[in-house]
Enzyme design. Structure first.
Site, PDB file in Angstrom:
ATOM      1  N   LYS A  96     -46.542 -97.027  60.273  1.00 22.07           N
ATOM      2  CA  LYS A  96     -47.157 -96.601  61.540  1.00 22.07           C
ATOM      3  C   LYS A  96     -47.447 -97.755  62.506  1.00 22.07           C
ATOM      4  O   LYS A  96     -47.953 -97.513  63.608  1.00 22.07           O
ATOM      5  CB  LYS A  96     -48.427 -95.781  61.287  1.00 22.07           C
ATOM      6  N   LYS A 139     -56.831 -95.476  56.794  1.00 21.18           N
ATOM      7  CA  LYS A 139     -55.564 -95.004  56.223  1.00 21.18           C
ATOM      8  C   LYS A 139     -54.567 -96.146  56.166  1.00 21.18           C
ATOM      9  O   LYS A 139     -54.646 -97.091  56.952  1.00 21.18           O
ATOM     10  CB  LYS A 139     -55.006 -93.816  57.022  1.00 21.18           C
ATOM     11  N   GLN A 180     -59.461 -96.095  62.560  1.00 16.34           N
ATOM     12  CA  GLN A 180     -59.515 -95.332  63.814  1.00 16.34           C
ATOM     13  C   GLN A 180     -60.843 -94.591  63.888  1.00 16.34           C
ATOM     14  O   GLN A 180     -61.336 -94.121  62.856  1.00 16.34           O
ATOM     15  CB  GLN A 180     -58.380 -94.283  63.854  1.00 16.34           C
ATOM     16  N   ARG A 223     -51.574 -82.965  51.273  1.00 18.00           N
ATOM     17  CA  ARG A 223     -52.757 -82.137  51.383  1.00 18.00           C
ATOM     18  C   ARG A 223     -52.363 -80.797  52.006  1.00 18.00           C
ATOM     19  O   ARG A 223     -51.529 -80.752  52.903  1.00 18.00           O
ATOM     20  CB  ARG A 223     -53.777 -82.849  52.271  1.00 18.00           C
ATOM     21  N   ARG A 262     -40.519 -85.245  65.461  1.00 20.82           N
ATOM     22  CA  ARG A 262     -41.748 -84.443  65.581  1.00 20.82           C
ATOM     23  C   ARG A 262     -42.836 -85.339  66.123  1.00 20.82           C
ATOM     24  O   ARG A 262     -43.056 -86.436  65.608  1.00 20.82           O
ATOM     25  CB  ARG A 262     -42.158 -83.865  64.226  1.00 20.82           C
ATOM     26  N   GLU A 279     -42.928 -88.510  63.870  1.00 23.77           N
ATOM     27  CA  GLU A 279     -42.255 -88.380  62.579  1.00 23.77           C
ATOM     28  C   GLU A 279     -40.744 -88.285  62.787  1.00 23.77           C
ATOM     29  O   GLU A 279     -40.239 -87.250  63.218  1.00 23.77           O
ATOM     30  CB  GLU A 279     -42.765 -87.099  61.897  1.00 23.77           C
TER      31      GLU A 279
HETATM   32  N1  LIG Z   1     -58.264 -90.774  64.025  1.00 20.25           N
HETATM   33  C1  LIG Z   1     -58.246 -89.534  63.527  1.00 20.25           C
HETATM   34  N2  LIG Z   1     -59.090 -88.593  64.013  1.00 20.25           N
HETATM   35  C2  LIG Z   1     -59.107 -87.325  63.519  1.00 20.25           C
HETATM   36  N3  LIG Z   1     -58.319 -86.920  62.480  1.00 20.25           N
HETATM   37  C3  LIG Z   1     -57.471 -87.817  61.956  1.00 20.25           C
HETATM   38  C4  LIG Z   1     -57.372 -89.158  62.441  1.00 20.25           C
HETATM   39  N4  LIG Z   1     -56.447 -89.805  61.714  1.00 20.25           N
HETATM   40  C5  LIG Z   1     -55.969 -88.914  60.806  1.00 20.25           C
HETATM   41  N5  LIG Z   1     -56.592 -87.723  60.950  1.00 20.25           N
HETATM   42  C6  LIG Z   1     -56.369 -86.519  60.129  1.00 20.25           C
HETATM   43  O1  LIG Z   1     -55.666 -86.912  58.957  1.00 20.25           O
HETATM   44  C7  LIG Z   1     -54.372 -86.299  58.903  1.00 20.25           C
HETATM   45  C8  LIG Z   1     -53.333 -87.284  58.389  1.00 20.25           C
HETATM   46  O2  LIG Z   1     -53.246 -88.426  59.226  1.00 20.25           O
HETATM   47  P1  LIG Z   1     -51.871 -88.890  59.874  1.00 20.25           P
HETATM   48  O3  LIG Z   1     -52.160 -90.056  60.738  1.00 20.25           O
HETATM   49  O4  LIG Z   1     -51.184 -87.739  60.497  1.00 20.25           O
HETATM   50  O5  LIG Z   1     -51.055 -89.428  58.610  1.00 20.25           O
HETATM   51  P2  LIG Z   1     -49.934 -88.750  57.666  1.00 20.25           P
HETATM   52  O6  LIG Z   1     -48.710 -89.565  57.891  1.00 20.25           O
HETATM   53  O7  LIG Z   1     -50.484 -88.898  56.291  1.00 20.25           O
HETATM   54  O8  LIG Z   1     -49.730 -87.325  58.092  1.00 20.25           O
HETATM   55  C9  LIG Z   1     -54.122 -85.798  60.303  1.00 20.25           C
HETATM   56  O9  LIG Z   1     -53.306 -84.653  60.286  1.00 20.25           O
HETATM   57  C10 LIG Z   1     -55.524 -85.493  60.829  1.00 20.25           C
HETATM   58  O10 LIG Z   1     -55.977 -84.205  60.407  1.00 20.25           O
HETATM   59 MG   LIG Z   2     -49.641 -86.449  59.899  1.00 20.28          MG
END
Ligand SMILES: Nc1ncnc2c1ncn2[C@@H]1O[C@H](COP(=O)(O)OP(=O)(O)O)[C@@H](O)[C@H]1O
Ligand SMILES: [Mg+2]
Length: 305
Positions: A96, A139, A180, A223, A262, A279
């Site tokens: 990322k 993350k 974040q 998840r 996506r 994505e």
């Molecule tokens: N800064 C954020 N604020 C709110 N929700 C978050 C944030 N970062 C991640 N999430 C939640 O966590 C999920 C997974 O994070 P994401 O960045 O999409 O990584 P992945 O590649 O694992 O999908 C997101 O779908 C969202 O629901």
């Molecule tokens: Mg995601």
């Protein structure tokens, strides 16, 4: 591995040997167009990828703790076959940190603080990078399906120390970490995923908020997500189009339109959409939630064969 019967491979992971169920509609739509597919596990050492002129990546979701092996695999496939999306694009997209490139191109992303494992940050140095108040997210930069992701309340001492441990554990195995602020409008508005096929908008869906609290060690591939059909707002559509249009200048090898993309957006505190992730590797495409979408994707694949 059974003897190959088809000329198109759909790549998956060992845990999903029949693909994610959402992709069954894609297999059916391809077959209706006279295109047979083999579902093939990406890290199965017995596979001869050269027997497939085309390989489309689908549910290869188990590479996140061995991204280098996955990137090697994409380059290996490309020596004999056409990989969709191409290895150079995948190589850029599995980490990322690509969000920094989007930010440099003027696109709004979720504000992020980046921690590099090489810097050997101690607990204090990690702690000073947390927001002073509110919830925040830790993350890894290489993730899928919300794995290794946690949400913490900066106002609770115990949660701050859990967050430090979480970050340290990721850094100690050489993984880069993102901090974040938790954008809380996601709790009510959810996340919007916009799917593009050959650079053209195809459909969009709503994903419910996923993060409830601190990271817990759990052996799940992804998840569970609450998904519903949703038309993107004009602002979301406009931003996602800008992201897709910007890719050729940013993602190496994305010179023409990509077979699939996506764009996942969440609202910031003012309600304006910002990019959570793009994505281009192995996105779920949510065919079940949009009539005709599997057919459109199958048409696009068939046209490339
Ligand atoms: N800064 C954020 N604020 C709110 N929700 C978050 C944030 N970062 C991640 N999430 C939640 O966590 C999920 C997974 O994070 P994401 O960045 O999409 O990584 P992945 O590649 O694992 O999908 C997101 O779908 C969202 O629901
Ligand atoms: Mg995601």
């Amino acid at each position: 591995m059974t003897t190959p019967t088809a000329r198109l491979a759909l790549a998956t992971c060992a845990e999903l040997p029949e693909l994610d169920s959402d992709d069954h509609a894609l297999r059916d739509a391809l077959l209706e167009r006279g295109v047979a597919t083999d579902v093939v596990v990406w890290d199965d050492p017995t596979v001869d990828w050269g027997t497939y002129p085309h390989v489309v990546i689908r549910s290869t979701w188990d590479y996140t703790d061995r991204p280098a092996q996955f990137a090697d695999w994409t380059r290996k496939v490309e020596r004999t076959s056409t990989l969709l999306n191409p290895a150079s694009v995948v190589g850029w997209n599995i980490d990322k940190t690509y969000l920094r490139d989007l930010e440099k191109a003027g696109l709004p992303i979720v504000p992020t603080i980046w921690l590099d494992p090489e810097r050997n940050l101690d607990s204090r140095a990690i702690h000073t990078r947390f927001p002073a108040f509110g919830d925040f997210v830790i993350k890894p930069t290489v993730s899928a399906g919300s794995r290794d992701t946690g949400r913490y309340d900066a106002g609770v001492t115990q949660q701050r120390s859990l967050a430090i441990t979480h970050a340290k554990n990721l850094l100690s195995v050489g993984r880069r970490v993102m901090i974040q602020r938790y954008l809380r409008k996601v709790d009510t508005a959810g996340e919007t995923a916009l799917v593009f096929v050959e650079g053209q908008f195809s459909h969009s869906v709503r994903k419910g908020a996923l993060l409830e609290g601190p990271f817990r060690e759990e052996q799940v591939l992804y998840r569970d997500e609450t998904l519903t059909a949703r038309d993107a707002t004009d602002a979301e559509r406009e931003l996602a189009e800008r992201v897709v249009a910007a890719l050729p200048g940013i993602a190496p090898g994305a010179d023409g339109p990509l077979l699939y993309a996506r764009v996942d957006l969440i609202p910031d505190d003012e309600g304006n959409p910002v990019v959570l992730e793009v994505e281009l590797t192995e996105p779920s495409l949510f065919f079940a939630l949009s009539e005709g979408s599997a057919g459109r994707f199958a048409d696009a694949i068939a046209a490339r064969l």
